[in-house]
Design a protein around this motif. Structure first.
Motif, short mmCIF file in Angstrom:
data_model
loop_
_atom_site.label_atom_id
_atom_site.label_comp_id
_atom_site.label_asym_id
_atom_site.label_seq_id
_atom_site.Cartn_x
_atom_site.Cartn_y
_atom_site.Cartn_z
N ALA A 292 -47.13 -9.70 -21.83
CA ALA A 292 -45.91 -10.01 -21.09
C ALA A 292 -45.06 -8.77 -20.88
N ALA A 293 -44.92 -7.96 -21.93
CA ALA A 293 -44.09 -6.77 -21.84
C ALA A 293 -44.70 -5.74 -20.90
N VAL A 294 -46.01 -5.53 -21.00
CA VAL A 294 -46.68 -4.55 -20.13
C VAL A 294 -46.59 -4.99 -18.68
N THR A 295 -46.74 -6.29 -18.42
CA THR A 295 -46.62 -6.78 -17.05
C THR A 295 -45.21 -6.56 -16.51
N ASP A 296 -44.20 -6.81 -17.35
CA ASP A 296 -42.81 -6.56 -16.94
C ASP A 296 -42.59 -5.08 -16.65
N ALA A 297 -43.09 -4.22 -17.54
CA ALA A 297 -42.90 -2.79 -17.36
C ALA A 297 -43.61 -2.29 -16.11
N LEU A 298 -44.82 -2.81 -15.86
CA LEU A 298 -45.55 -2.46 -14.65
C LEU A 298 -44.75 -2.83 -13.41
N GLY A 299 -44.27 -4.05 -13.39
CA GLY A 299 -43.53 -4.54 -12.22
C GLY A 299 -42.25 -3.79 -11.96
N SER A 300 -41.66 -3.21 -13.02
CA SER A 300 -40.41 -2.46 -12.85
C SER A 300 -40.65 -0.99 -12.55
N GLY A 301 -41.94 -0.60 -12.46
CA GLY A 301 -42.25 0.79 -12.15
C GLY A 301 -42.19 1.72 -13.33
N ALA A 302 -42.24 1.17 -14.55
CA ALA A 302 -42.06 1.99 -15.75
C ALA A 302 -43.36 2.59 -16.28
N LEU A 303 -44.52 2.26 -15.68
CA LEU A 303 -45.80 2.74 -16.19
C LEU A 303 -46.60 3.47 -15.11
N PRO A 304 -46.02 4.45 -14.43
CA PRO A 304 -46.79 5.18 -13.43
C PRO A 304 -47.83 6.10 -14.06
N VAL A 305 -48.84 6.45 -13.29
CA VAL A 305 -49.87 7.39 -13.74
C VAL A 305 -49.98 8.51 -12.71
N GLY A 306 -50.77 9.52 -13.06
CA GLY A 306 -50.90 10.70 -12.24
C GLY A 306 -50.23 11.88 -12.94
N GLU A 307 -50.60 13.08 -12.56
CA GLU A 307 -50.10 14.27 -13.25
C GLU A 307 -48.59 14.35 -13.19
N GLU A 308 -47.99 13.96 -12.07
CA GLU A 308 -46.54 14.02 -11.94
C GLU A 308 -45.85 13.03 -12.87
N ALA A 309 -46.58 12.02 -13.33
CA ALA A 309 -46.05 11.03 -14.27
C ALA A 309 -46.53 11.28 -15.69
N GLY A 310 -47.22 12.40 -15.93
CA GLY A 310 -47.62 12.77 -17.28
C GLY A 310 -49.03 12.41 -17.67
N LEU A 311 -49.81 11.79 -16.76
CA LEU A 311 -51.18 11.40 -17.09
C LEU A 311 -52.09 11.77 -15.93
N PRO A 312 -52.68 12.97 -15.95
CA PRO A 312 -53.60 13.35 -14.88
C PRO A 312 -54.77 12.37 -14.79
N LEU A 313 -55.23 12.12 -13.58
CA LEU A 313 -56.36 11.22 -13.36
C LEU A 313 -57.59 12.03 -13.03
N ILE A 314 -58.68 11.77 -13.77
CA ILE A 314 -59.94 12.46 -13.54
C ILE A 314 -60.94 11.42 -13.05
N ARG A 315 -61.37 11.56 -11.80
CA ARG A 315 -62.15 10.52 -11.14
C ARG A 315 -63.62 10.89 -11.05
#
Length: 340
Positions: A292-315
């Motif tokens: 429930a908490a993770v879903t709320d945080a996701l919906g509020s934009g609190a869990l972004p990914v990507g290098e600019e958000a602190g988590l580089p993505l390696i595909r």
């Protein structure tokens, strides 16, 4: 459809292979998901190597986390619909079929709607890391069972290894919940990632001549309430030196250790708590609160990914899954994703 499988444990390049399989049909209480992104976690390569709670049997499709679109429903499924975007967790735990394939079938409760505007890559990055982070941040005896915006106001959280996937999610959730967040990092580059994740302060614990305990005490004179710990053995004395009375060390990994020795005095007189945790074995109530908490945080934009958000993505492509495993085993910084 294409799927990655292994039928015996061993090195990634030796045991992982891509095969053609029939598209599976969902049974009662199950959904079929067209996988857009499969998320790779350390538990995935550890199981492939032969460690973990279960021994491999012929033709396991690995990977616990992922995201995609519901493609078909089994009978008695409620709350999900065909065409719905979802994120997946624990897909291959005590099961033979995970997310490293073009289509996967999972029990419906393991598929959670992905909020509008949240990418499949973000959805595939949050399963184990964010669920683990939520548990680590709520095991303190005075912590709320479920995080909400502002629910950790006044608390100080120390995240060891803030550039890792769980460290990243811990920083984001703690910051969203209102805590002051200190992160440790082994390099300036990793420190920059922790800051991008939302940490208020970063302590370079391997810098020449550094005294990380003194620096953390300078930032938090009364000590730290919760320590999210990735390396309990090397950090044991540091944690004892910086934990606030009645504080908690939440251990979710065993980097650089194998055995843990603790000084009794500081822990006893500080009334400190060590809590070991693994996402799969969380009780149902803790999982429900985390979800429930993770879903709320996701919906509020609190869990972004990507290098600019602190988590580089390696595909990686599905055909390069073995290389993806090798990269994660080798300590690559960032979130490793497979794109079926």
């Amino acid at each position: 459809m294409k799927a990655v499988v292994y039928a015996r444990t061993g090195a990634a390049s030796e045991v992982l292979r891509v095969v053609e399989r029939d598209v599976p049909a969902p049974g009662p209480g199950e959904v079929r998901v067209e996988v857009a992104v499969s998320g790779l976690n350390p538990i995935d390569f550890k199981l492939r190597q032969g460690s973990g709670p279960s021994a491999p049997v012929p033709e396991i499709v690995p990977h616990q986390d992922g995201a995609g679109t519901v493609d078909a429903l089994g009978s008695a499924v409620e709350g999900l619909r065909v065409g719905q975007r979802v994120w997946l967790r624990e897909a291959a735990f005590r099961r033979l079929t995970g997310t490293a394939q073009e289509y996967t079938v999972v029990p419906a409760h393991l598929a959670t709607p992905l909020p509008d505007g949240v990418s499949f890559e973000a959805g595939a990055s949050i399963g184990i890391p964010a669920m683990t982070a939520h548990r680590a941040l709520t095991v303190h005896e005075d912590a709320p069972a479920r995080l909400r915006r502002g629910s950790l106001a006044g608390a100080v959280v120390l995240v060891a290894g803030g550039a890792g996937a769980v460290g990243h999610a811990s920083i984001q959730l703690a910051r969203w919940a209102g805590a002051e967040v200190i992160a440790t990092a082994s390099s300036s580059a990793k420190g920059d990632l922790a800051l991008a994740s939302g940490a208020h302060h970063v302590v370079r614990h391997r810098a020449p001549g550094s005294d990380p305990a003194a620096r953390i005490r300078e930032l938090a004179p009364d000590g730290v309430d919760v320590i999210v710990e990735v390396a309990p053995s090397p950090n044991a004395r540091l944690n004892a030196a910086v934990a606030r009375r009645h504080g908690c060390v939440a251990v979710y990994a065993d980097t650089g250790g194998g055995e843990l020795t603790l000084p009794v005095g500081p822990h006893m007189f500080g009334n400190l708590r060590y809590q070991f945790l693994i996402t799969f074995e969380m009780r149902d109530a803790a999982k429900a609160n985390a979800l429930a908490a993770v879903t709320d945080a996701l919906g509020s934009g609190a869990l972004p990914v990507g290098e600019e958000a602190g988590l580089p993505l390696i595909r990686y492509a599905l055909e390069d899954t073995a290389h993806a495993h090798e990269a994660l085993e080798g300590g690559v910084t960032g979130k490793v994703l497979i794109l079926p």
